[in-house]
Design an enzyme around this catalytic site. Structure first.
Site, mmCIF file in Angstrom:
data_model
loop_
_atom_site.group_PDB
_atom_site.id
_atom_site.type_symbol
_atom_site.label_atom_id
_atom_site.label_comp_id
_atom_site.label_asym_id
_atom_site.label_seq_id
_atom_site.Cartn_x
_atom_site.Cartn_y
_atom_site.Cartn_z
ATOM 1 N N GLY A 109 -2.677 8.226 -4.316
ATOM 2 C CA GLY A 109 -2.004 9.437 -4.773
ATOM 3 C C GLY A 109 -0.792 9.801 -3.934
ATOM 4 N N ASP A 110 -0.060 10.774 -4.409
ATOM 5 C CA ASP A 110 1.045 11.410 -3.695
ATOM 6 C C ASP A 110 1.266 12.728 -4.460
ATOM 7 O OD1 ASP A 110 3.206 10.583 -1.499
ATOM 8 O OD2 ASP A 110 4.321 11.611 -3.054
ATOM 9 N N LYS A 117 0.858 -1.188 0.000
ATOM 10 C CA LYS A 117 0.000 0.000 0.000
ATOM 11 C C LYS A 117 0.880 1.220 0.000
ATOM 12 C CE LYS A 117 -3.898 2.132 0.164
ATOM 13 N NZ LYS A 117 -3.411 2.843 -1.055
ATOM 14 N N LYS A 130 5.451 1.798 -3.032
ATOM 15 C CA LYS A 130 5.356 3.155 -3.586
ATOM 16 C C LYS A 130 5.653 3.088 -5.064
ATOM 17 C CE LYS A 130 4.843 7.439 -2.054
ATOM 18 N NZ LYS A 130 4.200 7.895 -0.807
ATOM 19 N N ASN A 168 -2.069 19.262 -1.368
ATOM 20 C CA ASN A 168 -3.172 18.638 -0.630
ATOM 21 C C ASN A 168 -2.910 18.534 0.870
ATOM 22 O OD1 ASN A 168 -4.040 15.617 0.352
ATOM 23 N ND2 ASN A 168 -5.694 16.735 -0.644
ATOM 24 N N THR A 225 -4.584 13.436 5.288
ATOM 25 C CA THR A 225 -3.177 13.589 5.679
ATOM 26 C C THR A 225 -3.006 14.870 6.504
ATOM 27 O OG1 THR A 225 -2.626 12.497 3.605
ATOM 28 C CG2 THR A 225 -0.799 13.421 4.859
ATOM 29 N N SER A 251 -6.901 5.699 3.651
ATOM 30 C CA SER A 251 -6.948 4.810 2.483
ATOM 31 C C SER A 251 -7.345 3.403 2.921
ATOM 32 C CB SER A 251 -5.581 4.735 1.803
ATOM 33 O OG SER A 251 -5.400 5.806 0.907
ATOM 34 N N GLN A 261 7.213 3.894 3.959
ATOM 35 C CA GLN A 261 5.807 3.480 3.965
ATOM 36 C C GLN A 261 5.595 2.206 4.791
ATOM 37 O OE1 GLN A 261 3.871 5.520 1.448
ATOM 38 N NE2 GLN A 261 2.215 5.020 2.839
HETATM 39 N N1 GLU Z 1 1.077 9.040 -0.511
HETATM 40 C C1 GLU Z 1 0.542 8.978 0.815
HETATM 41 C C2 GLU Z 1 1.646 8.640 1.795
HETATM 42 O O1 GLU Z 1 2.761 9.086 1.621
HETATM 43 C C3 GLU Z 1 -0.691 8.105 0.920
HETATM 44 C C4 GLU Z 1 -0.555 6.714 0.420
HETATM 45 C C5 GLU Z 1 -1.868 5.927 0.368
HETATM 46 O O2 GLU Z 1 -2.917 6.458 0.676
HETATM 47 O O3 GLU Z 1 -1.783 4.760 -0.008
HETATM 48 O O4 GLU Z 1 1.459 7.975 2.786
#
Ligand code: GLU
Length: 447
Positions: free
Chosen positions: A167-168, A92, A128, A243, A212, A379, A113
């Site tokens: 997203g990121d 994820k 990622k 965001n 976030t 998420s 992550q």
């Molecule tokens: N990109 C976000 C993070 O850095 C969210 C990742 C997600 O929702 O899977 O955690």
């Protein structure tokens, strides 16, 4: 071999095997440093090649992403997905579209992550992905064609039980829409659980967009409370205007703080009277314009192109832009100006030197893998809703997020204390995140 020597040996091997990936080295070095104290106490965590396995992604995909621009020219970008660790659940993590993206950046993000997702307490592994594609200045049609090409390769490797991207930086609701559409077409069925951050009418979750930023502020509020302070009346600096920054600003102001500055890659904006969030959202989310436009449209806002946002006098700083945006000098300026709390909304925005300065000056510092976990946690709540074909109210989802962030704060604070370093949230986050993944990996054998 002493623990120090053992850890240096792992690290030197990693440097050799992953040459030219400084951000990945930085992320691993910080975690390994925290793990020394775990290994002193529980040497079994080095058994079965656990540390080496943890630092080596389970799978790394690199692929060509060809697309045709509006002038009919063929453009070629590079796509990545690093499936780092699935001991706790399906991989994820987000997708980042930015010209700076390379394998090392995706590996650092994927590595972080793993621990972040572990800290949420939810069953998600770490991964990622992304591309060096630059969405800035591209038409909607170009974004769509790029996303379709990207997903044409990626769809072979993802799925509800396998890998669930989101997203990121550079990947928001619009991109997730195009990616999901292409996945659905290729798969021949509507699998809502394959991506998160979806639109609300087709499997998305309320609060995901805000999560976030809101989560960051919930954790910050919890940290302040533990030290007898509160956001009410506090002056807060938020870097970035994407965001994460927008919803951190919104929540901080809702809790009574004044956000006195925000920024984008071309400069920073001083907002002594606080930020007009509705205006900022209109500029960034609807018009997709530069943050500097804010100064032309809101009275009292001052745009700066020199100096640094970290020179402002404040109580709390929330770096929400990108990796390594806050260095040692910035950290010294913050401490000298009275900032006592820093919490990271971005991934690894503070350099190792900055973190050292915060430690030395007694600035409480919540690292991104704990402080910005609200996005991925929500998420996982979206995945729960998809799996049960349900959709929850804003209030309920927000309560769940709030609870998760409070738990993360309590966990990292208690872990730091247990290991004899009260208040060192970097150590607390790394150790607590690690132990859960490590226990699962040990239980599951050498794979
Ligand atoms: N990109 C976000 C993070 O850095 C969210 C990742 C997600 O929702 O899977 O955690």
């Amino acid at each position: 071999m002493t623990i120090d020597e053992q850890v240096s040996t792992y690290y030197n091997m990693l440097l050799k095997r992953n040459a030219g990936e400084p951000e990945f080295h930085q992320a691993v070095a910080e975690v390994l440093d925290s793990l020394k104290i775990v290994l002193e106490k529980d040497p079994h965590y080095a058994d079965y090649g656990l540390i080496q396995r943890l630092c080596e992604p389970e799978r790394q995909l690199i692929f060509r992403v060809p697309w045709v621009d509006d002038d009919g020219m063929v453009q070629v970008n590079r796509g990545f997905r690093v499936q780092f660790n699935s001991a706790l659940g399906p991989y994820k993590g987000g997708l980042r579209f930015h010209p700076s993206v390379n394998l090392g950046i995706i590996k650092f993000l994927g590595f972080e992550q793993i621990f972040k997702n572990s800290l949420t307490g939810l069953p998600i592994g770490g991964g990622k992905g992304g591309s060096d594609f630059d969405p800035k200045g591209k038409s909607d049609a170009e974004i769509m064609r790029f996303c379709q090409s990207f997903m044409t390769e990626l769809h072979n490797h993802i799925g509800e039980y396998r890998d669930v991207p989101a997203g990121d930086i550079g990947v928001g609701a619009r991109e997730i829409g195009y990616l999901f559409g292409q996945y659905r077409r290729l798969a021949g069925q509507h699998e809502s659980g394959v991506l998160t951050g979806k639109g609300l009418t087709w499997g998305g979750s309320l609060v995901r967009k805000e999560a976030t930023g809101y989560g960051l502020v919930y954790l910050t509020a919890e940290m302040l409370k533990a030290h007898g302070e509160s956001l009410a009346g506090a002056k807060v600096i938020v870097s970035g205007s994407g965001n994460v920054a927008i919803y951190a600003i919104e929540k901080a102001q809702e809790l009574g703080a004044t956000v006195i500055g925000f920024s984008d890659s071309s400069g920073w904006i001083e907002t002594p009277n606080g930020v007009d969030v509705a205006k900022l959202r209109e500029i960034k989310e609807e018009r997709r314009e530069r943050a500097a436009v804010y100064c032309d449209e809101v009275e009292g806002a001052i745009c700066h192109t020199d100096g640094s946002i970290w020179d402002l006098k404040a109580d709390v700083a929330l770096p929400c832009a990108t990796q390594n945006e806050l260095d040692g000098d910035h950290a010294r300026a913050l401490a000298a100006n009275g900032v006592r709390f820093v919490a990271e909304g971005a991934n690894m925005p503070s350099t190792p030197e900055a973190i050292e300065v915060f430690r030395a000056k007694g600035v409480y510092f919540a690292p991104g893998k704990a402080a910005n976990a609200g996005g991925v946690a929500t998420s996982a709540l979206e995945m729960q809703q998809n799996a049960s074909r349900d959709s929850w109210s804003f209030e309920y989802t927000d309560q769940r997020l709030h609870k998760i962030m409070s738990n993360i704060y309590r966990t990292i604070a208690a872990t730091a204390k247990e290991y004899g370093h009260e208040g060192d949230y970097v150590l607390g986050a790394n150790i607590a995140g690690f132990k859960k993944v490590a226990d699962a990996m040990l239980a599951q054998g050498v794979i």
